[in-house]
Design a protein around this motif. Sequence first.
Motif, short mmCIF file in Angstrom:
data_model
loop_
_atom_site.label_atom_id
_atom_site.label_comp_id
_atom_site.label_asym_id
_atom_site.label_seq_id
_atom_site.Cartn_x
_atom_site.Cartn_y
_atom_site.Cartn_z
N ARG A 73 113.58 38.21 59.81
CA ARG A 73 114.94 38.73 59.59
C ARG A 73 114.90 40.10 58.92
O ARG A 73 115.69 40.98 59.25
CB ARG A 73 115.75 37.75 58.73
N LEU A 119 124.39 36.35 63.81
CA LEU A 119 123.47 37.40 63.38
C LEU A 119 124.09 38.78 63.45
O LEU A 119 123.95 39.59 62.52
CB LEU A 119 122.20 37.34 64.24
N SER A 140 116.64 28.69 61.94
CA SER A 140 115.76 29.54 61.15
C SER A 140 114.61 28.71 60.59
O SER A 140 114.78 27.55 60.27
CB SER A 140 116.51 30.19 59.99
N LEU A 146 113.84 34.10 62.16
CA LEU A 146 114.87 33.78 63.15
C LEU A 146 114.17 33.24 64.39
O LEU A 146 113.22 33.85 64.88
CB LEU A 146 115.63 35.06 63.50
#
Length: 225
Positions: A73, A119, A140, A146
């Motif tokens: 991420r 997202l 996740s 992710l």
Amino acid sequence: MNRIALYDMDRTITRHGTYSGFLAHMALRVAPWRLVLVPIVLIVMLCYILGLIPRGRSKEINQWLMMGDRVSREAIRAHVESYADRVVARGILPGALAQIAADRATGATLVIASASYRLYVEPIAARLGFDHVIATDHVSQGTQYLRAKISGENCYDLAKLRMIHAWMMREGLNRSECHIRAYSDHVSDAPMLDYADEAFAANPSRKLRILAKLKGWPVLDWREG
């Protein structure tokens, strides 16, 4: 009375769909070599159109192709933000901005309810002044990574309405104490529009335009003004 304004995002607020653009944006910035896989992405999309694979699964496969299965991420944060900047700078319909401002002026809680991924919906929503986001979530691994897999349901059709119900429960909102307006361009949002006290077909597809006429829902064109 709690006022709530529910907005679909793609082609309701935005000029175009955002998911394909998001995948292309991320591939260009994170792993440009993945663009050679675009023909496979097109095949996956065709398989979805032909009903050979479900919508949610096609999204997972295409994200895997364009971004990989396990993505940091932190590594993609700046690219997600730059995509949100691009959408808001170039891709928002002027009439949608005016309606968002009008609903905000009434004191309504502004909510985007979108099949697109949280997202990037969240940073777009934040830039437009929305209060909440209901959207498709990723699985996740811990908090750092992710995955190219949907957590729960794809926020589409009846699943979107179920997710709206769940959001209202979390917020302690009783339906009988709420006045809900809903806006969408697509017939798949008929459950959400039926649920609302006031429903609007914004920049509607042909099927939604026909349904709006049957239901008596006002038709809005946000592409001008």
